[in-house]
Design a protein around this motif. Structure first.
Motif, PDB file in Angstrom:
ATOM      1  N   LEU A  20      16.047 -20.280 -30.661  1.00 52.60           N
ATOM      2  CA  LEU A  20      16.707 -19.200 -29.902  1.00 52.60           C
ATOM      3  C   LEU A  20      16.258 -17.885 -30.326  1.00 52.60           C
ATOM      4  CD1 LEU A  20      20.346 -20.349 -29.059  1.00 52.60           C
ATOM      5  CD2 LEU A  20      18.411 -20.150 -27.465  1.00 52.60           C
ATOM      6  N   GLY A  21      16.231 -17.773 -31.870  1.00 50.87           N
ATOM      7  CA  GLY A  21      15.706 -16.496 -32.298  1.00 50.87           C
ATOM      8  C   GLY A  21      14.558 -16.128 -32.100  1.00 50.87           C
ATOM      9  N   TYR A  22      13.290 -17.077 -32.174  1.00 48.13           N
ATOM     10  CA  TYR A  22      12.084 -16.988 -31.595  1.00 48.13           C
ATOM     11  C   TYR A  22      12.155 -16.572 -30.106  1.00 48.13           C
ATOM     12  CZ  TYR A  22       6.973 -17.538 -31.676  1.00 48.13           C
ATOM     13  OH  TYR A  22       5.568 -17.291 -31.695  1.00 48.13           O
ATOM     14  N   ARG A  23      12.693 -17.154 -29.254  1.00 49.01           N
ATOM     15  CA  ARG A  23      12.575 -16.854 -27.766  1.00 49.01           C
ATOM     16  C   ARG A  23      13.057 -15.437 -27.647  1.00 49.01           C
ATOM     17  NH1 ARG A  23      11.118 -15.408 -24.284  1.00 49.01           N
ATOM     18  NH2 ARG A  23      11.036 -16.248 -22.068  1.00 49.01           N
ATOM     19  N   LEU A  24      14.139 -15.279 -28.488  1.00 57.39           N
ATOM     20  CA  LEU A  24      14.693 -13.531 -28.542  1.00 57.39           C
ATOM     21  C   LEU A  24      13.665 -12.728 -28.666  1.00 57.39           C
ATOM     22  CD1 LEU A  24      16.845 -11.453 -27.845  1.00 57.39           C
ATOM     23  CD2 LEU A  24      17.472 -12.003 -30.091  1.00 57.39           C
ATOM     24  N   GLY A  25      12.893 -13.089 -29.809  1.00 58.72           N
ATOM     25  CA  GLY A  25      11.783 -12.229 -30.391  1.00 58.72           C
ATOM     26  C   GLY A  25      10.537 -12.032 -28.997  1.00 58.72           C
ATOM     27  N   LEU A  26      10.104 -13.211 -28.493  1.00 61.83           N
ATOM     28  CA  LEU A  26       9.179 -13.333 -27.400  1.00 61.83           C
ATOM     29  C   LEU A  26       9.811 -12.295 -26.303  1.00 61.83           C
ATOM     30  CD1 LEU A  26       8.190 -16.925 -27.107  1.00 61.83           C
ATOM     31  CD2 LEU A  26       6.861 -15.231 -28.086  1.00 61.83           C
ATOM     32  N   LEU A  28      11.897  -9.876 -26.481  1.00 62.27           N
ATOM     33  CA  LEU A  28      11.688  -8.379 -27.135  1.00 62.27           C
ATOM     34  C   LEU A  28      10.347  -7.833 -27.130  1.00 62.27           C
ATOM     35  CD1 LEU A  28      14.534  -8.239 -30.048  1.00 62.27           C
ATOM     36  CD2 LEU A  28      14.622  -7.280 -27.881  1.00 62.27           C
ATOM     37  N   ARG A  29       9.490  -8.659 -27.383  1.00 65.81           N
ATOM     38  CA  ARG A  29       8.186  -8.198 -27.391  1.00 65.81           C
ATOM     39  C   ARG A  29       7.654  -7.696 -26.021  1.00 65.81           C
ATOM     40  NH1 ARG A  29       3.779 -12.405 -29.758  1.00 65.81           N
ATOM     41  NH2 ARG A  29       4.133 -13.265 -27.901  1.00 65.81           N
ATOM     42  N   GLU A  30       8.102  -8.638 -25.170  1.00 69.31           N
ATOM     43  CA  GLU A  30       7.826  -8.240 -23.696  1.00 69.31           C
ATOM     44  C   GLU A  30       8.177  -7.165 -23.154  1.00 69.31           C
ATOM     45  OE1 GLU A  30       8.794 -11.858 -21.628  1.00 69.31           O
ATOM     46  OE2 GLU A  30       7.052 -13.112 -22.374  1.00 69.31           O
ATOM     47  N   ARG A  31       9.703  -7.040 -23.515  1.00 68.58           N
ATOM     48  CA  ARG A  31      10.319  -5.867 -22.947  1.00 68.58           C
ATOM     49  C   ARG A  31       9.877  -4.640 -23.755  1.00 68.58           C
ATOM     50  NH1 ARG A  31      14.964  -6.730 -19.890  1.00 68.58           N
ATOM     51  NH2 ARG A  31      14.923  -4.350 -19.643  1.00 68.58           N
ATOM     52  N   HIS A  35       5.618  -3.873 -28.988  1.00 69.82           N
ATOM     53  CA  HIS A  35       6.005  -2.967 -30.285  1.00 69.82           C
ATOM     54  C   HIS A  35       5.745  -3.660 -31.483  1.00 69.82           C
ATOM     55  CE1 HIS A  35       8.022  -0.506 -32.907  1.00 69.82           C
ATOM     56  NE2 HIS A  35       8.169   0.580 -32.069  1.00 69.82           N
ATOM     57  N   PRO A  36       5.200  -3.155 -32.464  1.00 64.89           N
ATOM     58  CA  PRO A  36       5.027  -3.612 -33.882  1.00 64.89           C
ATOM     59  C   PRO A  36       6.071  -4.483 -34.334  1.00 64.89           C
ATOM     60  CG  PRO A  36       3.929  -1.918 -33.651  1.00 64.89           C
ATOM     61  CD  PRO A  36       4.747  -1.795 -32.463  1.00 64.89           C
ATOM     62  N   LEU A  37       7.283  -3.835 -34.304  1.00 68.74           N
ATOM     63  CA  LEU A  37       8.443  -4.387 -34.793  1.00 68.74           C
ATOM     64  C   LEU A  37       8.970  -5.627 -34.073  1.00 68.74           C
ATOM     65  CD1 LEU A  37      10.302  -1.164 -35.952  1.00 68.74           C
ATOM     66  CD2 LEU A  37       9.174  -2.839 -37.248  1.00 68.74           C
ATOM     67  N   ALA A  38       8.550  -5.730 -32.722  1.00 69.48           N
ATOM     68  CA  ALA A  38       9.313  -6.831 -32.055  1.00 69.48           C
ATOM     69  C   ALA A  38       8.429  -8.041 -32.008  1.00 69.48           C
ATOM     70  CB  ALA A  38       9.104  -6.547 -30.574  1.00 69.48           C
TER      71      ALA A  38
END
Length: 233
Positions: A20-26, A28-31, A35-38
């Protein structure tokens, strides 16, 4: 309370939190438009750390429960050969530079870490702990055990190096006007191994392929040079 504790420490819960944490990261990166921090790995680390802290689960218990995720790190690393195979024609003319740059980069990484710790007053054990940070996590841990470092701390520093490389590496290379995708990939793979390679693959397939190659070769060279460095020092 005991039932909640049993549920929180179950393998299913540990794997679920990680995924779930990794999916949230994906997401955030798309949204955020990449962004480098995402970075998905960074977000997953933060989510997993927050979850086990709130649930009062120690890391050893979490790691034992999430072994299935760790198991797939090996196959995933081997799978990095697939994009490299697709870009094999781009290896033309790169063999010579790689034979110089990768061993030199690994040597500079080890010497700079060892020298910085020594300069700041740290002991030899700490210096040997930080020296293999440029290798992939399993390799750096094994090297730390062999030369007398602290494997647990080596793992933390290695992951931190990977995250920092994934977040800042592409920007630093752009500011340095390194535009060749092959050179960018080699630099990222040599300094931030698997985590940086995942960012490189997202940026460009050629860059990701050469990052995967660099990651493997850096781990190999570090494994060969580390014992020699310890013997000389």
């Amino acid at each position: 309370m005991s039932e909640w504790r049993e549920l929180a420490t179950s393998p299913l819960a540990c794997v679920l939190v990680t995924l779930l944490g990794y999916r949230l990261g994906l997401w955030l990166r798309e949204r955020t438009g990449g962004h480098p921090l995402a970075q998905p790995v960074l977000v997953a680390i933060v989510v997993a750390a927050a979850a086990i802290t709130l649930a009062d689960v120690d890391y050893a218990t979490y790691a034992d429960g999430a072994w299935l995720v760790s198991f797939w790190l090996g196959p995933a690393t081997v799978a990095l050969a697939v994009p490299l195979h697709r870009q094999v024609r781009r290896l033309h003319g790169m063999a010579g530079p790689m034979l110089v740059a990768i061993p030199l980069g690994a040597l500079v990484s080890m010497l700079s870490a060892y020298g910085l710790v020594t300069l700041l007053g740290g002991g030899e054990e700490l210096a040997l702990t930080l020296a293999p940070k440029a290798a992939t996590t399993p390799v750096s841990i094994a090297l730390a055990e062999e030369v007398g470092g602290i494997p647990a701390l080596t793992a933390v520093v290695t992951v931190l190096a990977g995250v920092l490389g994934a977040v800042a590496g592409p920007t630093v290379l752009t500011l340095a006007r390194v535009r060749d995708r092959r050179a960018r990939g080699l630099a990222i793979g040599a300094s931030s191994h698997g985590i940086g390679t995942s960012r490189a693959l997202h940026e460009d397939e050629v860059e990701g392929a050469f990052s995967g190659l660099s990651m493997g070769l850096t781990a190999l060279v570090t494994s060969l040079l580390m014992p020699v460095l310890v013997w000389l020092l």
